[in-house]
Design a protein around this motif. Structure first.
Motif, mmCIF file in Angstrom:
data_model
loop_
_atom_site.group_PDB
_atom_site.id
_atom_site.type_symbol
_atom_site.label_atom_id
_atom_site.label_comp_id
_atom_site.label_asym_id
_atom_site.label_seq_id
_atom_site.Cartn_x
_atom_site.Cartn_y
_atom_site.Cartn_z
ATOM 1 N N HIS A 139 -56.080 -15.346 -4.605
ATOM 2 C CA HIS A 139 -56.230 -13.943 -4.042
ATOM 3 C C HIS A 139 -54.589 -13.579 -4.275
ATOM 4 O O HIS A 139 -53.722 -14.058 -3.865
ATOM 5 N N ALA A 144 -67.283 -8.307 2.154
ATOM 6 C CA ALA A 144 -66.776 -9.431 3.218
ATOM 7 C C ALA A 144 -67.042 -8.856 4.798
ATOM 8 O O ALA A 144 -67.432 -9.454 5.439
ATOM 9 N N GLY A 166 -65.328 -2.583 0.041
ATOM 10 C CA GLY A 166 -66.001 -1.251 0.545
ATOM 11 C C GLY A 166 -67.631 -1.396 -0.069
ATOM 12 O O GLY A 166 -68.040 -0.457 0.123
ATOM 13 N N ARG A 215 -70.842 -1.594 0.984
ATOM 14 C CA ARG A 215 -71.498 -1.478 2.312
ATOM 15 C C ARG A 215 -73.029 -1.537 2.206
ATOM 16 O O ARG A 215 -73.454 -1.469 3.359
ATOM 17 N N THR A 233 -62.278 -2.705 3.643
ATOM 18 C CA THR A 233 -61.191 -3.597 4.511
ATOM 19 C C THR A 233 -59.976 -3.224 4.067
ATOM 20 O O THR A 233 -59.399 -3.558 2.771
HETATM 21 C C1 LIG Z 1 -62.046 -11.497 8.302
HETATM 22 C C2 LIG Z 1 -62.108 -11.499 6.828
HETATM 23 C C3 LIG Z 1 -61.298 -12.380 6.087
HETATM 24 C C4 LIG Z 1 -60.865 -12.505 4.896
HETATM 25 N N1 LIG Z 1 -60.291 -13.604 4.588
HETATM 26 C C5 LIG Z 1 -59.956 -13.658 3.068
HETATM 27 C C6 LIG Z 1 -59.098 -14.770 2.580
HETATM 28 O O1 LIG Z 1 -58.662 -15.547 3.344
HETATM 29 N N2 LIG Z 1 -58.922 -14.529 1.242
HETATM 30 C C7 LIG Z 1 -59.585 -13.952 0.263
HETATM 31 O O2 LIG Z 1 -59.515 -13.904 -0.694
HETATM 32 N N3 LIG Z 1 -60.440 -12.764 0.870
HETATM 33 C C8 LIG Z 1 -60.533 -12.694 2.161
HETATM 34 N N4 LIG Z 1 -61.184 -11.704 2.725
HETATM 35 C C9 LIG Z 1 -61.882 -10.618 1.922
HETATM 36 C C10 LIG Z 1 -61.041 -9.707 1.142
HETATM 37 O O3 LIG Z 1 -59.897 -9.529 1.663
HETATM 38 C C11 LIG Z 1 -61.920 -8.522 0.643
HETATM 39 O O4 LIG Z 1 -61.793 -8.456 -0.653
HETATM 40 C C12 LIG Z 1 -61.796 -7.281 1.394
HETATM 41 O O5 LIG Z 1 -61.987 -7.630 2.722
HETATM 42 C C13 LIG Z 1 -62.422 -6.138 0.978
HETATM 43 O O6 LIG Z 1 -63.851 -6.259 1.016
HETATM 44 P P1 LIG Z 1 -64.796 -5.654 2.152
HETATM 45 O O7 LIG Z 1 -64.286 -4.189 2.251
HETATM 46 O O8 LIG Z 1 -66.007 -5.952 1.716
HETATM 47 O O9 LIG Z 1 -64.229 -6.360 3.518
HETATM 48 C C14 LIG Z 1 -61.410 -11.473 4.029
HETATM 49 C C15 LIG Z 1 -62.096 -10.559 4.603
HETATM 50 C C16 LIG Z 1 -62.451 -10.475 5.901
HETATM 51 C C17 LIG Z 1 -63.243 -9.279 6.807
#
Ligand SMILES: Cc1cc2nc3c(=O)[nH]c(=O)nc-3n(C[C@H](O)[C@H](O)[C@H](O)COP(=O)(O)O)c2cc1C
Length: 198
Positions: free
Chosen positions: A10, A148, A127, A129, A77
């Motif tokens: 990442h 996530a 995003g 959802r 996020t």
């Molecule tokens: C609590 C949490 C911890 C996360 N930890 C990681 C991580 O350690 N490494 C990673 O590549 N992504 C991690 N992610 C996911 C990404 O950052 C992800 O791309 C980002 O949250 C956008 O996706 P979302 O909008 O569906 O949450 C994490 C997400 C959450 C919510």
């Protein structure tokens, strides 16, 4: 060593830059990624963490030996916002807050990367959802979608396994309805649907 099928790297420059204890030493990163790709017997995927990977960066990563891209675009996020809440000073809080909307939106990142790299394995996240968002990601050119934060609440509760399965079940049901209403009999038909119409 742990018999993983792939490695996901990442890339989170914004998060590191606004994090109180962040590490901003990204010098020579592409060459290091290239070394990792050469040394590993399994595919390497590069992902962002909510600020998006665009066409030019994706191309350089693929040229360095990366197998696939997870755009992890803006719109879900925000790790700069997470870091903003962690700051204890007004100055730190202000700098992190300036980047709340920073990045390439997920839809735009998927479209860009797919147009530039038609055959690269592509994950659409950031995003996502619902199953409708998932359908849009795939229609724009992603091979699969990922989410996530929506799993965090269910996974933290008492009946974690059941709650996560129920949540993902809703995504699948919504994806099926979106495909039915788009006249797509299978994922292959959905894949690239929006891209073809642009
Ligand atoms: C609590 C949490 C911890 C996360 N930890 C990681 C991580 O350690 N490494 C990673 O590549 N992504 C991690 N992610 C996911 C990404 O950052 C992800 O791309 C980002 O949250 C956008 O996706 P979302 O909008 O569906 O949450 C994490 C997400 C959450 C919510």
């Amino acid at each position: 060593m742990i018999e993983a099928d792939a490695l996901i790297l990442h890339l989170n420059p914004l998060q590191e830059a606004v994090q109180p204890e962040g590490n901003t030493n990204f010098k020579g990163l592409l060459a290091k990624i290239e070394q990792v790709c050469r040394a590993l017997p399994v595919p390497v995927i590069a992902k962002e963490v909510g600020n998006g990977i665009g066409a030019a960066t994706a191309r350089r990563l693929i040229e360095a030996g990366v197998w696939g891209i997870d755009v992890a675009g803006a719109g879900g996020t925000s790790w700069s916002e997470v870091e903003r809440f962690r700051h204890t000073t007004d100055a730190g809080n202000r700098v992190a807050g300036a980047f709340a909307g920073w990045g390439i939106p997920t839809t735009e990142a998927i479209r860009q990367v797919r147009a530039a790299l038609p055959h690269v394995p592509l994950i659409g996240s950031g995003g996502v959802r619902s199953g409708v968002d998932l359908a849009k990601a795939i229609a724009l050119g992603a091979d699969i979608g990922a989410t996530a934060k929506p799993a965090l609440g269910p996974a933290s509760g008492a009946q974690a396994t059941e709650a996560v399965i129920t949540g993902l079940g809703a995504y699948i049901a919504e994806l099926r309805v979106a495909m039915f209403c788009s006249g797509c009999a299978n994922l292959q038909a959905l894949r690239g649907l929006a891209l073809e119409r642009m």
